[in-house]
Design a protein around this motif. Sequence first.
Motif, PDB file in Angstrom:
ATOM      1  N   TYR A 255      36.441  -9.487  30.885  1.00  0.00           N
ATOM      2  CA  TYR A 255      34.978  -9.537  30.922  1.00  0.00           C
ATOM      3  C   TYR A 255      34.461 -10.775  30.191  1.00  0.00           C
ATOM      4  O   TYR A 255      33.519 -11.434  30.654  1.00  0.00           O
ATOM      5  CB  TYR A 255      34.396  -8.272  30.290  1.00  0.00           C
ATOM      6  CG  TYR A 255      32.888  -8.203  30.361  1.00  0.00           C
ATOM      7  CD1 TYR A 255      32.241  -7.864  31.536  1.00  0.00           C
ATOM      8  CD2 TYR A 255      32.115  -8.496  29.238  1.00  0.00           C
ATOM      9  CE1 TYR A 255      30.857  -7.808  31.611  1.00  0.00           C
ATOM     10  CE2 TYR A 255      30.734  -8.444  29.295  1.00  0.00           C
ATOM     11  CZ  TYR A 255      30.105  -8.092  30.485  1.00  0.00           C
ATOM     12  OH  TYR A 255      28.730  -8.052  30.542  1.00  0.00           O
ATOM     13  N   ALA A 256      35.097 -11.096  29.065  1.00  0.00           N
ATOM     14  CA  ALA A 256      34.653 -12.253  28.284  1.00  0.00           C
ATOM     15  C   ALA A 256      34.841 -13.563  29.049  1.00  0.00           C
ATOM     16  O   ALA A 256      34.136 -14.547  28.787  1.00  0.00           O
ATOM     17  CB  ALA A 256      35.411 -12.315  26.959  1.00  0.00           C
ATOM     18  N   LYS A 257      35.754 -13.587  29.984  1.00  0.00           N
ATOM     19  CA  LYS A 257      35.976 -14.784  30.793  1.00  0.00           C
ATOM     20  C   LYS A 257      34.952 -14.916  31.920  1.00  0.00           C
ATOM     21  O   LYS A 257      34.832 -15.984  32.513  1.00  0.00           O
ATOM     22  CB  LYS A 257      37.381 -14.744  31.400  1.00  0.00           C
ATOM     23  CG  LYS A 257      38.507 -14.920  30.392  1.00  0.00           C
ATOM     24  CD  LYS A 257      39.850 -14.826  31.099  1.00  0.00           C
ATOM     25  CE  LYS A 257      41.010 -15.016  30.137  1.00  0.00           C
ATOM     26  NZ  LYS A 257      42.325 -14.883  30.830  1.00  0.00           N
ATOM     27  N   GLN A 270      32.800 -18.165  19.233  1.00  0.00           N
ATOM     28  CA  GLN A 270      33.783 -17.928  18.173  1.00  0.00           C
ATOM     29  C   GLN A 270      33.839 -16.458  17.768  1.00  0.00           C
ATOM     30  O   GLN A 270      34.918 -15.909  17.519  1.00  0.00           O
ATOM     31  CB  GLN A 270      33.445 -18.796  16.956  1.00  0.00           C
ATOM     32  CG  GLN A 270      34.539 -18.803  15.898  1.00  0.00           C
ATOM     33  CD  GLN A 270      34.234 -19.777  14.776  1.00  0.00           C
ATOM     34  OE1 GLN A 270      33.128 -19.776  14.248  1.00  0.00           O
ATOM     35  NE2 GLN A 270      35.201 -20.601  14.419  1.00  0.00           N
ATOM     36  N   ALA A 271      32.683 -15.802  17.697  1.00  0.00           N
ATOM     37  CA  ALA A 271      32.667 -14.394  17.286  1.00  0.00           C
ATOM     38  C   ALA A 271      33.465 -13.526  18.256  1.00  0.00           C
ATOM     39  O   ALA A 271      34.190 -12.608  17.838  1.00  0.00           O
ATOM     40  CB  ALA A 271      31.227 -13.898  17.199  1.00  0.00           C
ATOM     41  N   ASP A 278      41.678 -10.375  16.663  1.00  0.00           N
ATOM     42  CA  ASP A 278      41.960  -9.267  15.737  1.00  0.00           C
ATOM     43  C   ASP A 278      42.543  -8.073  16.472  1.00  0.00           C
ATOM     44  O   ASP A 278      43.493  -7.431  15.998  1.00  0.00           O
ATOM     45  CB  ASP A 278      40.679  -8.853  15.013  1.00  0.00           C
ATOM     46  CG  ASP A 278      40.222  -9.880  13.986  1.00  0.00           C
ATOM     47  OD1 ASP A 278      41.034 -10.753  13.621  1.00  0.00           O
ATOM     48  OD2 ASP A 278      39.051  -9.802  13.559  1.00  0.00           O
ATOM     49  N   VAL A 279      41.992  -7.778  17.638  1.00  0.00           N
ATOM     50  CA  VAL A 279      42.512  -6.650  18.414  1.00  0.00           C
ATOM     51  C   VAL A 279      43.924  -6.941  18.902  1.00  0.00           C
ATOM     52  O   VAL A 279      44.801  -6.060  18.862  1.00  0.00           O
ATOM     53  CB  VAL A 279      41.587  -6.336  19.603  1.00  0.00           C
ATOM     54  CG1 VAL A 279      42.238  -5.317  20.542  1.00  0.00           C
ATOM     55  CG2 VAL A 279      40.252  -5.793  19.102  1.00  0.00           C
ATOM     56  N   GLN A 328      32.022  -3.218  22.483  1.00  0.00           N
ATOM     57  CA  GLN A 328      31.175  -4.222  21.841  1.00  0.00           C
ATOM     58  C   GLN A 328      31.135  -5.520  22.646  1.00  0.00           C
ATOM     59  O   GLN A 328      30.072  -6.124  22.829  1.00  0.00           O
ATOM     60  CB  GLN A 328      31.681  -4.499  20.425  1.00  0.00           C
ATOM     61  CG  GLN A 328      31.493  -3.353  19.448  1.00  0.00           C
ATOM     62  CD  GLN A 328      30.031  -3.073  19.159  1.00  0.00           C
ATOM     63  OE1 GLN A 328      29.215  -3.982  19.092  1.00  0.00           O
ATOM     64  NE2 GLN A 328      29.692  -1.809  18.983  1.00  0.00           N
ATOM     65  N   ILE A 329      32.291  -5.949  23.126  1.00  0.00           N
ATOM     66  CA  ILE A 329      32.350  -7.193  23.889  1.00  0.00           C
ATOM     67  C   ILE A 329      31.617  -7.043  25.225  1.00  0.00           C
ATOM     68  O   ILE A 329      30.975  -7.985  25.701  1.00  0.00           O
ATOM     69  CB  ILE A 329      33.813  -7.627  24.098  1.00  0.00           C
ATOM     70  CG1 ILE A 329      34.399  -8.101  22.745  1.00  0.00           C
ATOM     71  CG2 ILE A 329      33.929  -8.736  25.143  1.00  0.00           C
ATOM     72  CD1 ILE A 329      35.877  -8.424  22.780  1.00  0.00           C
ATOM     73  N   HIS A 330      31.647  -5.870  25.803  1.00  0.00           N
ATOM     74  CA  HIS A 330      30.911  -5.643  27.042  1.00  0.00           C
ATOM     75  C   HIS A 330      29.404  -5.573  26.816  1.00  0.00           C
ATOM     76  O   HIS A 330      28.631  -5.744  27.761  1.00  0.00           O
ATOM     77  CB  HIS A 330      31.389  -4.347  27.719  1.00  0.00           C
ATOM     78  CG  HIS A 330      32.590  -4.528  28.583  1.00  0.00           C
ATOM     79  ND1 HIS A 330      33.865  -4.584  28.081  1.00  0.00           N
ATOM     80  CD2 HIS A 330      32.708  -4.690  29.922  1.00  0.00           C
ATOM     81  CE1 HIS A 330      34.724  -4.742  29.073  1.00  0.00           C
ATOM     82  NE2 HIS A 330      34.050  -4.820  30.203  1.00  0.00           N
TER      83      HIS A 330
END
Length: 371
Positions: A255-257, A270-271, A278-279, A328-330
């Motif tokens: 999803y981040a891509k 960066q966040a 970390d994951v 959170q990323i979604h």
Amino acid sequence: MQLVFDTEQEDLRRAVRRFLENEVPPSKVRTLMETPDAHDPALWHRMATELGLQGLLVPEEHGGSGAGFVELAVVAEEMGRAVLPGPFLSTAVLAVSAVLDAGDDEAAKDLLPGIADGSTIATLAVTEGGGRWELDATTATAQPTGQGWALHGVKDYVPDGALAGLLLVVARTDAGLSLFAVDGASPGVTRTARPTLDQTRPLARVELDGAVGRLVGADGAAGDTVQQTLHKAAVALALEQVGGAQAALDMAVDYAKQRVQFGRVIGSFQAVKHKAADVMLKVESARAAAYYGAWAVAAGSAEVPAVASLAKAYCSDAYFAAAAENIQIHGGIGFTWEHDAHLHLKRAEATRLWLGDPSWHRARLADAIGV
């Protein structure tokens, strides 16, 4: 102790992953969650006949493949990745291990072939009203009768307890804790489904009022043998958690891509990079702990009590962290029930508690290593 999968084991992984991707996509998972038992009999039959999954731990003389715990580790990880609904863990791990650990050849001959061919769904009933996994908390009792043994008491939070045709019940006799095989449909057995956070893994309350049971293993020996079974189940569950954690991480990275904000994909922020990194560290560490646990069980190592608790505690936290960060990323869409991220969040939270939560297992680990 070898910590690398061989060619046959990797072939097994690919076959199971391909099968689950084709037959149990997220849409199928959601469909099964809406059924009372989260169970598809046709899928269960194919798992047994085409892949032989239910018989992985069952010896060949009893209709299984006798493949061993490392092969089970490969399968458990893939099932966790798919959030597979159904009674595999309760049947193929808990029930099979309980019978084998009891060392009762006659019981194994009678009970295991049905599990291996997919005709029997089974479970292990340990916990009672307080949900405690300590065997010393057992209050259910069994008294000898002319027909075998009569069981009285209540078992609660039994995995697949309303579905299983074979209940392996831990109860107390004059000799101590013992294990009994009970027909789930027999008189004196009342089963009530429990509401659950994770609808892919149903739980049930099982009331025993004079139900007839067959002694499995020696009278008074279940304190040790069932504890061995629970160690193995903890490792198997940890492997499921690793598969789920990896799937949650993959979902977040994909999803981040793709998601664009302020003219950039969010994976370049960066966040977001830090969250994913970390994951990934947690997932890889969890994988190492779970794999070591699998090989320790396969080798019959004296380390199993310690590494089982280590794996269950760490993998529980890692899976929940991966599932939570995935949401959170979604962002906003991740908080909606319609998104598949919730399948992993609910499974992660439920499996943290099942077979003992991380704090409980850390205390057991400290006891096992003498801290």
